[in-house]
Design a protein around this motif. Structure first.
Motif, PDB file in Angstrom:
ATOM      1  N   SER A  99      -5.491  -3.425  -7.653  1.00  0.00           N
ATOM      2  CA  SER A  99      -5.388  -2.511  -8.273  1.00  0.00           C
ATOM      3  C   SER A  99      -4.168  -2.415  -7.954  1.00  0.00           C
ATOM      4  CB  SER A  99      -6.396  -1.293  -7.369  1.00  0.00           C
ATOM      5  OG  SER A  99      -6.091  -1.298  -6.073  1.00  0.00           O
ATOM      6  N   CYS A 100      -3.092  -3.751  -7.214  1.00  0.00           N
ATOM      7  CA  CYS A 100      -1.903  -3.215  -6.466  1.00  0.00           C
ATOM      8  C   CYS A 100      -1.180  -3.282  -7.714  1.00  0.00           C
ATOM      9  CB  CYS A 100      -1.744  -4.617  -5.496  1.00  0.00           C
ATOM     10  SG  CYS A 100       0.080  -4.166  -4.572  1.00  0.00           S
ATOM     11  N   ARG A 101      -0.324  -2.802  -8.670  1.00  0.00           N
ATOM     12  CA  ARG A 101       0.890  -3.368  -9.612  1.00  0.00           C
ATOM     13  C   ARG A 101       1.944  -3.852  -9.758  1.00  0.00           C
ATOM     14  NH1 ARG A 101      -2.091  -0.713 -14.016  1.00  0.00           N
ATOM     15  NH2 ARG A 101      -0.101  -1.075 -15.413  1.00  0.00           N
ATOM     16  N   TRP A 102       2.416  -3.638  -8.458  1.00  0.00           N
ATOM     17  CA  TRP A 102       3.859  -4.187  -8.071  1.00  0.00           C
ATOM     18  C   TRP A 102       3.191  -5.692  -7.876  1.00  0.00           C
ATOM     19  CZ3 TRP A 102       4.756  -6.431  -3.584  1.00  0.00           C
ATOM     20  CH2 TRP A 102       3.192  -6.284  -2.113  1.00  0.00           C
ATOM     21  N   LEU A 103       2.349  -6.454  -6.381  1.00  0.00           N
ATOM     22  CA  LEU A 103       1.507  -7.820  -6.605  1.00  0.00           C
ATOM     23  C   LEU A 103       1.546  -8.599  -7.818  1.00  0.00           C
ATOM     24  CD1 LEU A 103       1.196  -9.437  -5.272  1.00  0.00           C
ATOM     25  CD2 LEU A 103      -1.619  -8.499  -5.495  1.00  0.00           C
ATOM     26  N   HIS A 104       1.046  -7.658  -8.851  1.00  0.00           N
ATOM     27  CA  HIS A 104       0.579  -7.820 -10.161  1.00  0.00           C
ATOM     28  C   HIS A 104       1.846  -8.604 -10.962  1.00  0.00           C
ATOM     29  CE1 HIS A 104      -3.308  -5.743 -10.204  1.00  0.00           C
ATOM     30  NE2 HIS A 104      -3.300  -6.960  -9.723  1.00  0.00           N
ATOM     31  N   SER A 107      -6.862  -4.125  -1.610  1.00  0.00           N
ATOM     32  CA  SER A 107      -6.431  -3.254  -3.383  1.00  0.00           C
ATOM     33  C   SER A 107      -5.563  -4.728  -4.289  1.00  0.00           C
ATOM     34  CB  SER A 107      -4.727  -2.993  -2.558  1.00  0.00           C
ATOM     35  OG  SER A 107      -4.185  -3.683  -2.160  1.00  0.00           O
ATOM     36  N   ALA A 156      -2.450  -7.434   0.154  1.00  0.00           N
ATOM     37  CA  ALA A 156      -3.142  -6.420  -0.764  1.00  0.00           C
ATOM     38  C   ALA A 156      -4.765  -7.235  -0.082  1.00  0.00           C
ATOM     39  CB  ALA A 156      -2.529  -7.153  -1.924  1.00  0.00           C
ATOM     40  N   ARG A 157      -5.275  -8.403  -0.483  1.00  0.00           N
ATOM     41  CA  ARG A 157      -6.608  -8.611  -0.282  1.00  0.00           C
ATOM     42  C   ARG A 157      -7.272  -7.380   0.895  1.00  0.00           C
ATOM     43  NH1 ARG A 157      -9.309 -13.033  -2.847  1.00  0.00           N
ATOM     44  NH2 ARG A 157      -6.977 -13.715  -3.042  1.00  0.00           N
ATOM     45  N   ARG A 183      -6.033  -5.737   2.297  1.00  0.00           N
ATOM     46  CA  ARG A 183      -5.793  -3.602   1.851  1.00  0.00           C
ATOM     47  C   ARG A 183      -7.233  -3.725   0.903  1.00  0.00           C
ATOM     48  NH1 ARG A 183      -1.295  -1.073   3.463  1.00  0.00           N
ATOM     49  NH2 ARG A 183      -2.626   0.670   2.578  1.00  0.00           N
ATOM     50  N   ARG A 225      -7.732  -3.265 -15.211  1.00  0.00           N
ATOM     51  CA  ARG A 225      -7.720  -3.483 -14.014  1.00  0.00           C
ATOM     52  C   ARG A 225      -9.264  -4.499 -13.850  1.00  0.00           C
ATOM     53  NH1 ARG A 225      -6.454   0.758  -9.711  1.00  0.00           N
ATOM     54  NH2 ARG A 225      -4.232   0.802 -10.841  1.00  0.00           N
ATOM     55  N   SER A 261      -0.257 -11.155  -1.373  1.00  0.00           N
ATOM     56  CA  SER A 261      -1.420 -11.436  -1.870  1.00  0.00           C
ATOM     57  C   SER A 261      -2.947 -11.427  -1.004  1.00  0.00           C
ATOM     58  CB  SER A 261      -1.989 -12.719  -2.978  1.00  0.00           C
ATOM     59  OG  SER A 261      -2.420 -13.818  -1.666  1.00  0.00           O
TER      60      SER A 261
END
Length: 461
Positions: free
Chosen positions: A350-355, A347, A342-343, A345, A209, A339
């Motif tokens: 670092s947001c693995r579920w988004l990745h 994250s 997450a932006r 937040r 990351r 996204s």
């Protein structure tokens, strides 16, 4: 014995399905490379140069495979579709020539400088080459979409001695469906590229990351998805309204409507039965179909029964290919929204579920383009030139065995050649983008500054 027309159609569908994947990727990727080089020239941030070199190799491979797969289709016009070529040659021939003269020559003329000239010519000249290649890909889309759109909504011509003769090139080029189809296709190409770039960035972020190059490409791709996916939905709606006006039978097949009705429902799922002339097991939302298609809750939607049986497209196929395209489009919009969340937040990296979501969505652009293309082309049937020439009239008198043999050869050769090429592209994507260009062996990590100027902020993150 197989019908030679069916075999010829399968062969053309097979080759164009391979071909369309690569131009749709290179159109967006050329523009992405243009942006990366512009950012590098403005900031002198070596992370952008690393990403440019990383994606340049992939662009070269995809461009080459696109050219090779496109040449084959030109020969098929002469071998399998002689009457079609004779009827449309006066219209489509010049349009194809314009594509070669204005797009392919532009791309070919500057591609060598773009690929090999970074250390041989000045930065501005090299950036000019990248710009010309990006413009060339858009010119190519312009002319090809103009030609195909004329087959959907032919205008600007007269019929003389059994051939289409141009009366107005302006009306031919800018035929009624062309602006909508061009915008829809170019946006689809940009989205396809953004999803691939985002998937590659997500893959490298899942591994590390702190990978700054991966962070930049993932951030840029997610911005593109968040902005372009909603715009594409609006463009698709406008394209649908245009199709309803000029090709109502296609829209009826897409929506699974056999009966003409006011306040038509939106059929979410079902099974259009062409023989029974009804959509079985339909799951409907009352009146929403009319609202979407006509922007009126009580709008009138023409059903397939209003068209002669021989003039109806295959609703079973078109209904489902359309839903695959729309469903994937909604998932793309959902990815963009996720996204943004997450932006917000802080994250995004670092947001693995988004990745993982972005990684899964990587090939979705290609699938959506193929589904949309099948919807467009199958929905035009039984016409090869809408309202002017039937597909059954367009085929050459070629023996079925000859077409079957060449089709089998295409399947074998394409599987090997493009399978190897695609595998090499995936292998190139798997390489760490930080090492595409890292002066003095330094690794570009999150928080690091550009090597050339430590005072420049990290733009694009």
């Amino acid at each position: 014995m197989f019908d030679p027309d069916i075999l010829a159609r399968i062969q053309f569908a097979f080759t164009i399905s391979f071909h369309i994947i690569f131009p749709s990727f290179t159109i967006g990727l050329a523009s992405f490379l243009f942006v990366l080089e512009a950012l590098w020239l403005r900031t002198r941030d070596d992370a952008y140069l690393a990403l440019y070199k990383f994606w340049l190799k992939i662009f070269a491979l995809a461009f080459g495979m696109g050219v090779v797969s496109g040449i084959v289709m030109s020969y098929q016009f002469g071998t399998n579709w002689g009457p079609f070529s004779e009827f449309t040659g006066g219209v489509l021939g010049p349009l194809m020539a314009y594509e070669v003269l204005s797009a392919f020559f532009l791309e070919a003329g500057f591609l060598g400088i773009m690929l090999f000239g970074l250390n041989r010519v000045g930065p501005k000249l090299h950036f000019t080459a990248t710009t010309m290649v990006a413009i060339g890909t858009l010119f190519s889309a312009f002319w090809i979409l103009s030609a195909n759109s004329w087959m959907q909504t032919p205008t600007g011509h007269i019929i003389e001695n059994g051939r289409a003769v141009v009366q107005s090139w302006w009306d031919v080029v800018f035929n009624p469906s062309f602006p909508y189809r061009l915008v829809h296709m170019v946006l689809a190409a940009f989205l396809t590229t953004a999803l691939v770039v985002g998937a590659v960035g997500a893959w490298h972020l899942l591994r590390d990351r702190e990978n700054r190059a991966a962070r930049i490409m993932f951030s840029m791709a997610m911005w593109m998805a968040a902005i372009v996916a909603p715009v594409q939905i609006v463009a698709g709606d406008m394209h649908g309204l245009n199709t309803l006006e000029y090709q109502p039978a296609k829209v009826a097949a897409m929506e699974g409507h056999f009966e003409t009705q006011n306040g038509a429902p939106l059929i979410l799922f079902g099974w259009p039965d062409m023989a029974a002339e009804e959509t079985k097991y339909a799951v409907e939302i009352p009146k929403l179909g009319s609202m979407i298609l006509t922007h009126d809750w009580d709008g009138r939607i023409t059903g397939l029964k209003d068209f002669a049986p021989e003039d109806r497209p295959n609703a079973t196929i078109v209904f489902w290919t359309f839903r695959i395209m729309v469903g994937l489009g909604l998932l793309m919009a959902l990815l963009g929204i996720a996204s943004l969340f997450a932006r917000w937040r802080k994250s995004l990296y670092s947001c693995r579920w988004l990745h993982r979501f972005a990684l899964i969505m990587g090939p979705s652009g290609f699938i959506a383009i193929l589904a949309g293309w099948f919807t467009t082309e199958i929905g035009r049937q039984p016409w090869v030139v809408y309202g002017l020439m039937r597909t059954s009239e367009a085929g050459s008198p070629v023996a079925p065995a000859a077409i079957a043999g060449s089709l089998a050869a295409f399947v074998i050769v394409y599987t090997i050649v493009f399978g190897v090429g695609t595998a090499y592209i995936i292998r190139a994507m798997n390489r760490d983008p930080r090492f595409a260009h890292s002066p003095k062996g330094e690794v570009l990590r999150a928080g690091s500054r550009p090597v050339s100027d430590p005072t420049i902020p990290q733009a694009g993150e």
